[in-house]
Design an enzyme around this catalytic site. Structure first.
Site, mmCIF file in Angstrom:
data_model
loop_
_atom_site.group_PDB
_atom_site.id
_atom_site.type_symbol
_atom_site.label_atom_id
_atom_site.label_comp_id
_atom_site.label_asym_id
_atom_site.label_seq_id
_atom_site.Cartn_x
_atom_site.Cartn_y
_atom_site.Cartn_z
ATOM 1 N N HIS A 134 0.872 -1.180 0.000
ATOM 2 C CA HIS A 134 0.000 0.000 0.000
ATOM 3 C C HIS A 134 0.904 1.223 0.000
ATOM 4 O O HIS A 134 1.700 1.414 0.921
ATOM 5 C CB HIS A 134 -0.921 0.014 1.226
ATOM 6 N N CYS A 135 0.810 2.041 -1.046
ATOM 7 C CA CYS A 135 1.689 3.204 -1.173
ATOM 8 C C CYS A 135 0.988 4.441 -0.613
ATOM 9 O O CYS A 135 -0.054 4.843 -1.135
ATOM 10 C CB CYS A 135 2.069 3.420 -2.634
ATOM 11 N N VAL A 136 1.583 5.027 0.431
ATOM 12 C CA VAL A 136 0.960 6.220 1.035
ATOM 13 C C VAL A 136 1.086 7.439 0.123
ATOM 14 O O VAL A 136 0.265 8.349 0.179
ATOM 15 C CB VAL A 136 1.562 6.548 2.423
ATOM 16 N N ASN A 157 -1.599 6.998 -2.198
ATOM 17 C CA ASN A 157 -2.783 6.646 -1.402
ATOM 18 C C ASN A 157 -3.635 5.567 -2.082
ATOM 19 O O ASN A 157 -4.837 5.702 -2.226
ATOM 20 C CB ASN A 157 -3.627 7.897 -1.115
ATOM 21 N N ASN A 158 -2.953 4.531 -2.521
ATOM 22 C CA ASN A 158 -3.649 3.412 -3.162
ATOM 23 C C ASN A 158 -2.777 2.172 -2.998
ATOM 24 O O ASN A 158 -1.559 2.282 -2.799
ATOM 25 C CB ASN A 158 -3.856 3.729 -4.651
#
Ligand SMILES: [Zn+2]
Ligand SMILES: [Zn+2]
Length: 286
Positions: free
Chosen positions: A123-125, A128-129
């Site tokens: 999950h890439c902050v 945001n996805n």
């Protein structure tokens, strides 16, 4: 395409990312472009970071908004057919109690988005996805163009400062006897910082960014080339190698039995990233 569903999503890092990128580009355009045009730099060369930014923003948006591979009742049966179960890291009979779905091999439940994702990477902050089967290609190009834009900005800024030093004799000082002497590097950097503090700070920032992003890009390319996800790499402690049956005496029985069964050669692995299986199912177990 729409903003993916998910509870408790936090846009703080995404906003910070856009803000920092905006600041760096504003500073570059304001400070460097003006001076460089006076020094007769080629405009194509100076605008290369802006061209990369345009491409980067397209793939940033695609990484943010593309469904990474949400598993639903409708596509569950189809996605269960895509990857082989290895019975070590991904056993066949596993359920996600939150989504009430069977877990396909290589999938994972993302606690941030509250959904199971097909070929879950991480999950890439910053976008945001989740990064999964259907947006990994966009994320990879996003990372590539981001690294390239930071690197080209660092190169242009360095060339500008070097040319400036040579033209303005900042690398020389006159001693008590009236002779010109070379200044040492530390003193030169101090001089540059006092003369152009914002430009030197910008250069330091984009240099650090280039190295950090370059390292992350190399890691992402390595995973893509060897058909691993970040999730699998972390869980396998980097022990995946299809050519290396596990060393005797490995403490974990799980690791001892584990090997990468999904890698089928470089081009096949890259094709899997750039032409992923879809919810309509165009790929079967190999
Ligand atoms: Zn789930
Ligand atoms: Zn997620």
């Amino acid at each position: 395409m729409a903003w993916p569903e998910g509870a408790h999503r936090n846009n703080a890092f995404l906003v910070l990312h856009v803000f920092l990128q905006g600041m760096v580009y504003t500073e570059y355009t304001w400070e460097i472009l003006g001076y460089c045009q006076e020094l007769d730099f080629s405009l194509c060369y100076l605008l290369l970071p802006h061209l990369l930014l345009a491409v980067n923003l397209v793939f940033f948006t695609l990484s943010c908004l593309t469904d990474p591979g949400t598993i639903t009742k409708a596509n569950e049966a189809l996605l269960l057919q895509v990857y082989e179960f290895d019975e070590v890291m991904f056993p066949e009979k596993r359920w996600c109690s939150t989504c009430d779905l069977r877990k396909p091999a290589r999938s994972k439940h993302c606690s941030v988005c509250n959904r199971c994702v097909h070929r879950f990477d991480h999950h890439c902050v910053w976008v945001n996805n989740c990064i999964g089967a259907w947006n990994a290609r966009y994320f990879l190009i996003y990372l590539l163009t981001l690294t390239a834009s930071a690197a080209t900005m660092a190169i242009v800024t360095t060339v500008f400062l070097v040319r400036l030093v040579v033209m303005s004799d900042l690398d020389l000082y006159v001693d008590d006897l009236g002779h010109s002497q070379d200044v040492d590097t530390i003193f030169l950097i101090q001089r540059l910082f006092l003369t152009f503090p914002r430009i030197v700070f910008l250069l330091g920032f984009v240099l650090v960014l280039s190295f950090l992003l370059g390292g992350f890009l190399c890691f992402a390319l390595f995973l893509a080339a060897t058909n691993q996800t970040t999730n699998e790499w972390c869980r396998g402690d980097g022990a995946w190698c299809q050519h290396c049956p596990q060393a005797a005496g490995t403490p974990s029985a799980e690791l001892r039995a584990y090997r990468n069964i999904h890698s089928h050669g470089l081009w096949s692995n890259l094709r899997e990233i750039f032409l992923p299986s879809t919810a309509h199912g165009d790929r079967k177990k190999k």
